[in-house]
Design a protein around this motif. Structure first.
Motif, PDB file in Angstrom:
ATOM      1  N   PRO A  21       0.794  -1.229   0.000  1.00 29.42           N
ATOM      2  CA  PRO A  21       0.000   0.000   0.000  1.00 29.42           C
ATOM      3  C   PRO A  21       0.828   1.281   0.000  1.00 29.42           C
ATOM      4  O   PRO A  21       0.438   2.266  -0.635  1.00 29.42           O
ATOM      5  CB  PRO A  21      -0.845  -0.115   1.269  1.00 29.42           C
ATOM      6  N   ASN A  22       1.950   1.307   0.697  1.00 31.61           N
ATOM      7  CA  ASN A  22       2.762   2.534   0.714  1.00 31.61           C
ATOM      8  C   ASN A  22       3.287   2.858  -0.681  1.00 31.61           C
ATOM      9  O   ASN A  22       3.266   4.012  -1.118  1.00 31.61           O
ATOM     10  CB  ASN A  22       3.920   2.388   1.702  1.00 31.61           C
ATOM     11  N   TRP A  23       3.779   1.834  -1.373  1.00 32.02           N
ATOM     12  CA  TRP A  23       4.271   2.012  -2.748  1.00 32.02           C
ATOM     13  C   TRP A  23       3.139   2.512  -3.627  1.00 32.02           C
ATOM     14  O   TRP A  23       3.316   3.453  -4.406  1.00 32.02           O
ATOM     15  CB  TRP A  23       4.806   0.677  -3.270  1.00 32.02           C
ATOM     16  N   TYR A  24       1.971   1.905  -3.516  1.00 35.81           N
ATOM     17  CA  TYR A  24       0.832   2.238  -4.377  1.00 35.81           C
ATOM     18  C   TYR A  24       0.347   3.663  -4.108  1.00 35.81           C
ATOM     19  O   TYR A  24       0.062   4.427  -5.035  1.00 35.81           O
ATOM     20  CB  TYR A  24      -0.288   1.240  -4.149  1.00 35.81           C
ATOM     21  N   GLN A  25       0.257   4.010  -2.836  1.00 33.49           N
ATOM     22  CA  GLN A  25      -0.207   5.360  -2.495  1.00 33.49           C
ATOM     23  C   GLN A  25       0.748   6.416  -3.028  1.00 33.49           C
ATOM     24  O   GLN A  25       0.320   7.427  -3.595  1.00 33.49           O
ATOM     25  CB  GLN A  25      -0.365   5.486  -0.977  1.00 33.49           C
ATOM     26  N   ARG A  26       2.037   6.196  -2.859  1.00 29.43           N
ATOM     27  CA  ARG A  26       3.005   7.187  -3.332  1.00 29.43           C
ATOM     28  C   ARG A  26       2.958   7.327  -4.845  1.00 29.43           C
ATOM     29  O   ARG A  26       3.147   8.429  -5.370  1.00 29.43           O
ATOM     30  CB  ARG A  26       4.419   6.807  -2.879  1.00 29.43           C
ATOM     31  N   ARG A  27       2.703   6.246  -5.536  1.00 31.57           N
ATOM     32  CA  ARG A  27       2.701   6.279  -6.998  1.00 31.57           C
ATOM     33  C   ARG A  27       1.420   6.906  -7.552  1.00 31.57           C
ATOM     34  O   ARG A  27       1.445   7.618  -8.561  1.00 31.57           O
ATOM     35  CB  ARG A  27       2.858   4.858  -7.554  1.00 31.57           C
ATOM     36  N   HIS A  28       0.275   6.655  -6.897  1.00 32.60           N
ATOM     37  CA  HIS A  28      -1.010   7.036  -7.476  1.00 32.60           C
ATOM     38  C   HIS A  28      -1.713   8.183  -6.760  1.00 32.60           C
ATOM     39  O   HIS A  28      -2.540   8.868  -7.385  1.00 32.60           O
ATOM     40  CB  HIS A  28      -1.937   5.822  -7.494  1.00 32.60           C
ATOM     41  N   TYR A  29      -1.437   8.412  -5.479  1.00 36.83           N
ATOM     42  CA  TYR A  29      -2.216   9.390  -4.726  1.00 36.83           C
ATOM     43  C   TYR A  29      -1.346  10.385  -3.979  1.00 36.83           C
ATOM     44  O   TYR A  29      -1.746  10.937  -2.955  1.00 36.83           O
ATOM     45  CB  TYR A  29      -3.163   8.672  -3.747  1.00 36.83           C
ATOM     46  N   ARG A  30      -0.166  10.633  -4.507  1.00 37.70           N
ATOM     47  CA  ARG A  30       0.711  11.634  -3.881  1.00 37.70           C
ATOM     48  C   ARG A  30       0.194  13.042  -4.166  1.00 37.70           C
ATOM     49  O   ARG A  30       0.471  13.988  -3.421  1.00 37.70           O
ATOM     50  CB  ARG A  30       2.146  11.463  -4.382  1.00 37.70           C
ATOM     51  N   SER A  31      -0.550  13.185  -5.242  1.00 30.29           N
ATOM     52  CA  SER A  31      -1.148  14.469  -5.602  1.00 30.29           C
ATOM     53  C   SER A  31      -2.459  14.185  -6.323  1.00 30.29           C
ATOM     54  O   SER A  31      -2.761  13.040  -6.669  1.00 30.29           O
ATOM     55  CB  SER A  31      -0.206  15.279  -6.505  1.00 30.29           C
ATOM     56  N   VAL A  32      -3.240  15.229  -6.545  1.00 34.58           N
ATOM     57  CA  VAL A  32      -4.529  15.081  -7.222  1.00 34.58           C
ATOM     58  C   VAL A  32      -4.300  15.167  -8.728  1.00 34.58           C
ATOM     59  O   VAL A  32      -4.045  16.248  -9.267  1.00 34.58           O
ATOM     60  CB  VAL A  32      -5.521  16.171  -6.771  1.00 34.58           C
ATOM     61  N   ARG A  33      -4.379  14.033  -9.382  1.00 37.28           N
ATOM     62  CA  ARG A  33      -4.268  14.009 -10.833  1.00 37.28           C
ATOM     63  C   ARG A  33      -5.544  14.589 -11.453  1.00 37.28           C
ATOM     64  O   ARG A  33      -6.584  14.695 -10.805  1.00 37.28           O
ATOM     65  CB  ARG A  33      -4.070  12.570 -11.316  1.00 37.28           C
ATOM     66  N   ASP A  34      -5.466  14.906 -12.747  1.00 42.88           N
ATOM     67  CA  ASP A  34      -6.637  15.445 -13.432  1.00 42.88           C
ATOM     68  C   ASP A  34      -7.791  14.443 -13.427  1.00 42.88           C
ATOM     69  O   ASP A  34      -8.949  14.823 -13.225  1.00 42.88           O
ATOM     70  CB  ASP A  34      -6.272  15.821 -14.873  1.00 42.88           C
ATOM     71  N   ASP A  35      -7.491  13.141 -13.598  1.00 42.87           N
ATOM     72  CA  ASP A  35      -8.566  12.157 -13.604  1.00 42.87           C
ATOM     73  C   ASP A  35      -9.166  11.995 -12.203  1.00 42.87           C
ATOM     74  O   ASP A  35     -10.380  11.837 -12.052  1.00 42.87           O
ATOM     75  CB  ASP A  35      -8.109  10.809 -14.175  1.00 42.87           C
TER      76      ASP A  35
END
Length: 255
Positions: A21-35
């Motif tokens: 989960p830490n790897w996944y969160q950093r990769r996908h939810y570190r910031s608010v993407r446009d999608d």
């Protein structure tokens, strides 16, 4: 099928306890993407327009290390149940529900800021999203396939039905189980990857079903009223995965 493989991988066959989960969160939810912003905006306005009554209980199925579906329900709920299958994700979520410090680089305030652009959220939500998680969230190990029927007043299921198996029948069954878990009239939001053949989390492969908008519409048709499926362009020119888009289904559980 898994990318580069010629066999079906059922949900029960995947190595969910190796999900990081830490790897996944950093990769996908570190910031608010446009999608993410588009999904949050549509979900926010749908829930604000169809807010459940006082004392409502929300359901988020398979959140993994993604808290923004829960944040979208929290202002309207006395409790939000997070049902998660992976033991590593359960532990990650339990830390948040216990009010422990977030991991390095983890900040959900920008996601909450998108929600708070709607007055219904700004009036009810406060400015500390993780405090709301600690106050209202209950984390329970469990499977989408084992949910009891008609127990929740509002629900989310983001990137789950399409991303837990490469078997099409399990995709349809996951959507059915999620919608059956909601009470009649309950508003819901369900997000899907479009065109995914599978994905990796820190080197470990996980399955996906290559779904399209028509399949999503078929999956929700008989169980959802006032439903629509909204295409979500991926990443504003920076796709999350090559060749993969997203879609968001919004509606009310049929009576």
């Amino acid at each position: 099928m898994l990318r580069g493989r010629g066999k079906t991988l059922y949900n029960a066959d995947a190595e969910w306890d190796r999900f990081r989960p830490n790897w996944y969160q950093r990769r996908h939810y570190r910031s608010v993407r446009d999608d993410d912003r588009r999904i949050l905006t549509h979900t926010r306005d749908h829930f604000a327009a169809h807010a459940p009554g006082e004392g409502a209980v929300g359901l988020d199925v398979g959140p993994g290390p993604n808290l923004y579906p829960a944040l979208a329900m929290l202002p309207f709920c006395s409790r939000v149940d997070l049902i998660e299958y992976s033991s590593t994700n359960v532990q990650w979520l339990q830390r948040r529900a216990a009010g422990l410090e977030a991991d390095d680089g983890e900040d959900w305030a920008p996601f909450w800021a998108v929600l708070a652009e709607n007055a219904a959220y700004a009036e009810r939500g406060g400015d500390q999203p993780l405090r709301q998680v600690a106050d209202k969230v209950v984390v329970t190990p469990g499977s989408v396939f084992d949910l009891p029927e008609a127990q929740w007043d509002v629900g989310t299921m983001f990137f789950v039905a399409c991303s837990i198996s490469s078997e099409v029948d399990e995709f349809y069954e996951a959507v059915r189980c999620f919608l059956h878990a909601l009470r009649p009239g309950a508003p819901f939001a369900a997000a899907f990857m479009i065109g995914s053949d599978g994905y990796q989390v820190d080197g470990v492969e996980f399955p996906a079903v290559r779904v399209g908008q028509t399949m999503i519409e078929e999956a929700i048709r008989d169980m959802a009223g006032d439903a629509k499926v909204i295409p979500i362009p991926s990443g504003g020119g920076d796709p999350l995965r090559d060749g993969v888009e997203m879609a968001l289904a919004l509606g009310l559980r049929a009576g």
